[in-house]
Write a protein that holds these residues in place. Structure first.
Motif, PDB file in Angstrom:
ATOM      1  N   ALA A 181      -2.272  17.534 -10.028  1.00 24.08           N
ATOM      2  CA  ALA A 181      -2.757  17.787 -11.383  1.00 24.08           C
ATOM      3  C   ALA A 181      -1.597  18.061 -12.330  1.00 24.08           C
ATOM      4  CB  ALA A 181      -3.734  18.959 -11.381  1.00 24.08           C
ATOM      5  N   GLY A 182      -1.661  17.456 -13.495  1.00 23.64           N
ATOM      6  CA  GLY A 182      -0.641  17.635 -14.512  1.00 23.64           C
ATOM      7  C   GLY A 182       0.362  16.507 -14.579  1.00 23.64           C
ATOM      8  N   LYS A 183       0.459  15.725 -13.517  1.00 28.85           N
ATOM      9  CA  LYS A 183       1.428  14.623 -13.506  1.00 28.85           C
ATOM     10  C   LYS A 183       0.819  13.345 -14.076  1.00 28.85           C
ATOM     11  CE  LYS A 183       4.724  16.272 -10.140  1.00 28.85           C
ATOM     12  NZ  LYS A 183       5.648  15.913  -9.055  1.00 28.85           N
ATOM     13  N   GLU A 184       1.691  12.394 -14.367  1.00 32.73           N
ATOM     14  CA  GLU A 184       1.240  11.142 -14.952  1.00 32.73           C
ATOM     15  C   GLU A 184       0.425  10.339 -13.944  1.00 32.73           C
ATOM     16  OE1 GLU A 184       4.216   8.896 -16.980  1.00 32.73           O
ATOM     17  OE2 GLU A 184       5.073  10.647 -17.960  1.00 32.73           O
ATOM     18  N   ALA A 185      -0.555   9.644 -14.458  1.00 35.46           N
ATOM     19  CA  ALA A 185      -1.426   8.831 -13.610  1.00 35.46           C
ATOM     20  C   ALA A 185      -0.779   7.471 -13.393  1.00 35.46           C
ATOM     21  CB  ALA A 185      -2.805   8.694 -14.244  1.00 35.46           C
ATOM     22  N   ASP A 186       0.324   7.481 -12.641  1.00 33.45           N
ATOM     23  CA  ASP A 186       1.062   6.275 -12.282  1.00 33.45           C
ATOM     24  C   ASP A 186       0.835   6.021 -10.792  1.00 33.45           C
ATOM     25  OD1 ASP A 186       2.001   6.423 -14.854  1.00 33.45           O
ATOM     26  OD2 ASP A 186       4.095   6.748 -14.328  1.00 33.45           O
ATOM     27  N   PHE A 187       0.090   4.965 -10.457  1.00 32.03           N
ATOM     28  CA  PHE A 187      -0.319   4.730  -9.081  1.00 32.03           C
ATOM     29  C   PHE A 187       0.032   3.318  -8.626  1.00 32.03           C
ATOM     30  CE2 PHE A 187      -4.261   7.301 -10.546  1.00 32.03           C
ATOM     31  CZ  PHE A 187      -3.566   8.506 -10.445  1.00 32.03           C
ATOM     32  N   ALA A 188       0.270   3.199  -7.320  1.00 35.87           N
ATOM     33  CA  ALA A 188       0.309   1.899  -6.648  1.00 35.87           C
ATOM     34  C   ALA A 188      -0.835   1.887  -5.638  1.00 35.87           C
ATOM     35  CB  ALA A 188       1.639   1.696  -5.944  1.00 35.87           C
ATOM     36  N   VAL A 189      -1.643   0.844  -5.662  1.00 32.65           N
ATOM     37  CA  VAL A 189      -2.725   0.668  -4.692  1.00 32.65           C
ATOM     38  C   VAL A 189      -2.282  -0.411  -3.715  1.00 32.65           C
ATOM     39  CG1 VAL A 189      -5.146   0.095  -4.351  1.00 32.65           C
ATOM     40  CG2 VAL A 189      -4.447   1.337  -6.415  1.00 32.65           C
ATOM     41  N   LEU A 190      -2.189  -0.042  -2.433  1.00 30.44           N
ATOM     42  CA  LEU A 190      -1.635  -0.914  -1.399  1.00 30.44           C
ATOM     43  C   LEU A 190      -2.707  -1.416  -0.452  1.00 30.44           C
ATOM     44  CD1 LEU A 190       1.500   1.250  -0.462  1.00 30.44           C
ATOM     45  CD2 LEU A 190       1.257  -0.407  -2.343  1.00 30.44           C
ATOM     46  N   SER A 191      -2.423  -2.552   0.159  1.00 27.93           N
ATOM     47  CA  SER A 191      -3.390  -3.146   1.087  1.00 27.93           C
ATOM     48  C   SER A 191      -3.586  -2.293   2.330  1.00 27.93           C
ATOM     49  CB  SER A 191      -2.943  -4.557   1.485  1.00 27.93           C
ATOM     50  OG  SER A 191      -1.656  -4.524   2.088  1.00 27.93           O
ATOM     51  N   GLU A 192      -2.573  -1.524   2.718  1.00 24.66           N
ATOM     52  CA  GLU A 192      -2.711  -0.576   3.830  1.00 24.66           C
ATOM     53  C   GLU A 192      -1.702   0.554   3.668  1.00 24.66           C
ATOM     54  OE1 GLU A 192      -1.345  -2.003   7.803  1.00 24.66           O
ATOM     55  OE2 GLU A 192      -1.091  -3.936   6.779  1.00 24.66           O
ATOM     56  N   ASN A 193      -1.857   1.561   4.477  1.00 21.01           N
ATOM     57  CA  ASN A 193      -1.050   2.769   4.381  1.00 21.01           C
ATOM     58  C   ASN A 193       0.277   2.580   5.128  1.00 21.01           C
ATOM     59  OD1 ASN A 193       0.045   5.337   4.442  1.00 21.01           O
ATOM     60  ND2 ASN A 193      -1.856   6.349   5.043  1.00 21.01           N
ATOM     61  N   PRO A 194       1.425   2.627   4.432  1.00 22.06           N
ATOM     62  CA  PRO A 194       2.712   2.463   5.119  1.00 22.06           C
ATOM     63  C   PRO A 194       2.959   3.509   6.193  1.00 22.06           C
ATOM     64  CG  PRO A 194       2.976   2.353   2.729  1.00 22.06           C
ATOM     65  CD  PRO A 194       1.585   2.822   2.983  1.00 22.06           C
ATOM     66  N   LEU A 195       2.380   4.690   6.031  1.00 24.52           N
ATOM     67  CA  LEU A 195       2.581   5.757   7.005  1.00 24.52           C
ATOM     68  C   LEU A 195       1.823   5.509   8.310  1.00 24.52           C
ATOM     69  CD1 LEU A 195       2.317   8.745   4.531  1.00 24.52           C
ATOM     70  CD2 LEU A 195       4.373   8.090   5.793  1.00 24.52           C
TER      71      LEU A 195
END
Length: 535
Positions: free
Chosen positions: A495-509
Motif C-alpha cells: 500500500a502506498g506504492k505505485e501501481a506498476d505491475f508485470a503480469v507473467l505467464s508463470e511464476n519465476p520463483l
C-alpha cells in the motif's frame, strides 16, 4: 485530477517481493497507487465496488525497472538498418543494399546501421571502408558494432567528416589504418567514432515522437515501466522534455547526463533534477572510463590472452575522474561510471574515494553506480561496499559473449564476469541491466542468466557465481528502485506504492530455473493503467 476507480486483482500468484516467500491473495489499486494488499475477503469488505480483475492463474509482480540502458539511442535505432543477423561481410553488404533500395536513400542523406558483431562473423574481424564503398561511395555510411563502442565508415563519410588519414588518434580512442597508414574506416571508442558520426547527424530525417513510442512499446513488452537514458546530452533531454509535454509518455525515464553537460543542463532545467515532470527526471551524471571486453578495448590490469602485453586503455586520466566525482559529491547528485575492465573499476573506486576525502564530508546518500562491472575483482567489491557504491551488472554477457570472454580473458577471469554471487556476499545492493540497444531489454533473460550462467555454446561459466531466483528478481525490482532513490515508490507491492505491475505467464520463483527465459510477459500496467497486452 486523478480518477480514483478501484481495481481488485486476484486469482493468481501475487509476488510482493517484500521478502523471499511473501505472497498476497489480493491487491487493490486506486488510480495510480496501490491502496491495499491482503486477503481477497478483506479486500472485498473494504472495496466492494472495485472492478474485479481475475489473473486466471497468471503471476502478478512489481514491474521491472531498467537500471541502465540508452532509451533515446534505442529509439533512434528503431528505423536504422539492422545487421544483428549478419553472418559474414557479404550479408552485411546485401542488407545495406536492400535498405538503400527500400528506403530510396539519396546521396544527400546518410545510412546508419547497427548490430554487427565481428566475433560471430565468418571473417572474425571488422569490416572496412572498401566493403561499404561497394554498397555506395556517394552516400555516407556508418555501421555500428553491437557494443556501441566501435564502428566502420565508408569513404563518403570520411570525406564528409574531413578526415584525410593524416590525423592522430584522439586520446581515449583510435582509428583503424591500412599498412600504408591510410584510414580503413574503422573507429574505436567515443572520441574517435564521434568525429565520423557527428557531421552526419544533421542528415538524419527522423520522427522522434514516433520512434520514442516504438521504443516504449519494446520496453513495455518486457514488463518494464521505468527506463534509463544513460548517456544524455543537454539537447537530447530538452527534446525529450518537449515531446513529453505534447504527448503523454507511458514510461518513466531517468536521464543521466554526460558529465560535461550535467551542471549546465541542471541549471537550465532545475524542475527535472531528482523529480519527475511528465515522466522525465534528471538522475545525475555519467562518465565512461573504458571500452568493450568483447571488442578488446576494455581497460584491464592484466593483458588480454594472445601472448602480448595489451591491456586495453583508459578513456580519461585519473584527475578527470576525481574531479567529476567531487562535483557529484559536493553537488549532492548521483554519478554513474561505465567500467568494463578491472583497471577502469579501480580508477573509479580510487577517484571516488579521493573525492570523498577531498570533500571532507563522507556521504552515503549519493549512491554512485559502477555500470557493467564485467571483470571487477573481489578486493574491489570490498572497496565498493565501503563507499556505498552500487554494482549494476550486465549479466547477459555470460550468455551473449561468455565464450568470447573465455577466449579473450582466459578461464579464470571469464568465470568471474558479472560476479553476482561475490557482490551479494559483500553485502552490495546489485542490479542487472541489458544496456539496450546492445541487447534487448529482456529482464527475464537476465534473471535466467544470473541463475544458470550458461553461454551460447551451453557451457556453465563460473557456477560459483550463480545466484538464486529471488535474489535475481530483486536485482530487477527492489534493488533497481533503490539505485534510483525510488525504493519508497517502486520495487515491491504494498500500500502506498505505485501501481506498476508485470503480469507473467508463470511464476519465476516456481518455474524450472532453466526455463525462466521462456516465461512471457502477458500484460504491463503503469500507474494503474494497462499499457501493454501480449498479442
Amino acid at each position: 485530477m486523478e480518477e480514483l476507480s478501484y481495481k481488485l486483482y486476484f486469482g493468481g500468484d501475487i509476488v510482493s517481493m517484500k521478502s523471499r516467500d511473501d505472497y498476497t491473495e489480493a491487491i487493490v489499486t486506486a488510480g495510480s497507487r496501490i491502496v491495499f494488499a491482503g486477503t481477497k475477503k478483506e479486500a472485498e469488505e473494504k472495496y466492494g465496488d472495485a472492478l474485479h480483475i481475475n489473473l486466471e492463474g497468471k503471476t502478478l509482480m512489481p514491474a521491472f525497472i531498467d537500471a541502465h540502458s540508452h532509451f533515446l539511442q534505442t529509439a533512434q535505432n528503431i528505423d536504422m538498418c539492422d545487421l544483428s543477423e549478419a553472418e559474414d561481410f557479404e550479408q552485411i553488404a546485401d542488407m545495406l543494399k536492400k535498405y538503400v533500395r527500400e528506403r530510396a536513400v539519396r546521396e544527400d542523406s546518410v545510412i546508419f546501421a547497427n548490430g554487427y558483431d565481428h566475433n560471430f562473423l565468418k571473417e572474425k574481424r571488422h569490416p572496412d571502408k572498401r566493403l561499404l564503398d561497394a554498397v555506395s561511395d556517394k552516400i555516407p555510411i556508418y555501421i555500428s558494432h553491437v557494443s556501441g563502442h566501435m564502428g566502420v565508415a565508408n569513404s563518403a563519410l570520411l570525406e564528409l567528416a574531413n578526415l584525410t588519414g593524416q590525423e592522430k588518434d584522439p586520446e581515449g580512442g583510435r582509428f583503424g589504418r591500412y599498412s600504408d597508414g591510410s584510414f580503413s574506416g574503422y573507429a574505436e571508442e567515443l572520441p574517435a567514432f564521434m568525429k565520423l558520426v557527428a557531421p552526419a547527424m544533421e542528415r538524419m530525417k527522423t520522427d522522434m515522437a514516433a520512434q520514442i513510442k516504438k521504443a516504449e512499446r519494446l520496453y513495455l513488452s518486457h514488463g518494464i515501466t521505468t527506463v534509463q537514458e544513460g548517456a544524455g546530452t543537454g539537447e537530447a533531454v530538452k527534446r525529450l522534455a518537449e515531446l513529453a509535454k505534447r504527448e503523454e509518455l507511458d514510461i518513466d525515464t531517468v536521464v543521466y547526463m554526460m558529465a560535461e553537460e550535467y551542471e549546465e543542463t541542471a541549471a537550465c532545467m532545475p524542475e527535472y533534477v531528482g523529480k519527475y515532470v511528465n515522466r522525465i527526471k534528471i538522475g545525475g551524471s555519467k562518465i565512461i572510463l573504458d571500452g568493450s571486453p568483447q571488442g578488446r578495448s576494455a581497460w584491464l590490469s592484466a593483458p588480454y590472452e594472445g601472448g602480448t602485453d595489451y591491456c586495453g586503455y583508459p578513456a580519461h586520466n585519473s584527475e578527470y575522474v576525481t574531479a567529476e566525482c567531487l562535483k557529484a559529491i559536493r553537488g549532492g547528485y548521483q554519478i554513474l561510471a561505465h567500467c568494463n575492465g578491472d583497471a577502469a573499476s579501480g580508477q573509479f573506486i580510487e577517484g571516488y574515494r579521493a573525492a570523498w576525502e577531498k570533500a571532507g564530508m563522507p556521504r552515503t546518500d549519493i549512491r554512485p553506480v559502477m555500470i557493467h562491472c564485467q571483470t571487477v575483482r573481489d578486493d574491489q567489491l570490498s572497496s565498493m561496499a565501503r563507499l556505498s557504491m552500487i554494482p549494476s551488472l550486465f549479466v547477459g554477457h555470460v550468455y551473449y559473449w561468455g565464450d568470447i570472454h573465455w577466449k579473450n580473458l582466459g578461464k579464470e577471469r571469464a568465470c568471474r564476469i558479472s560476479p553476482a554471487a561475490s557482490a551479494l556476499r559483500k553485502g552490495l545492493v546489485l542490479n542487472f541491466h541489458q544496456d539496450t540497444p546492445v541487447t534487448k531489454p529482456d529482464m527475464l533473460h537476465s534473471v535466467w542468466c544470473a541463475v544458470n550462467r550458461r553461454t551460447k555454446s551451453g557451457r556453465v561459466l563460473g557456477e560459483e557465481q550463480c545466484i538464486d531466483v529471488y535474489e535475481a528478481l530483486k536485482a530487477v525490482t527492489v534493488n533497481a528502485a533503490y539505485a534510483y532513490h525510488e525504493e519508497s515508490r517502486k520495487g515491491t507491492l504494498e500500500a502506498g506504492k505505485e501501481a506498476d505491475f508485470a503480469v507473467l505467464s508463470e511464476n519465476p520463483l516456481k518455474a524450472e530455473k532453466n526455463r525462466i527465459n521462456e516465461i512471457k510477459v502477458m500484460q504491463t500496467i503503469k500507474a494503474g493503467r494497462l499499457v501493454y497486452r501480449a498479442d
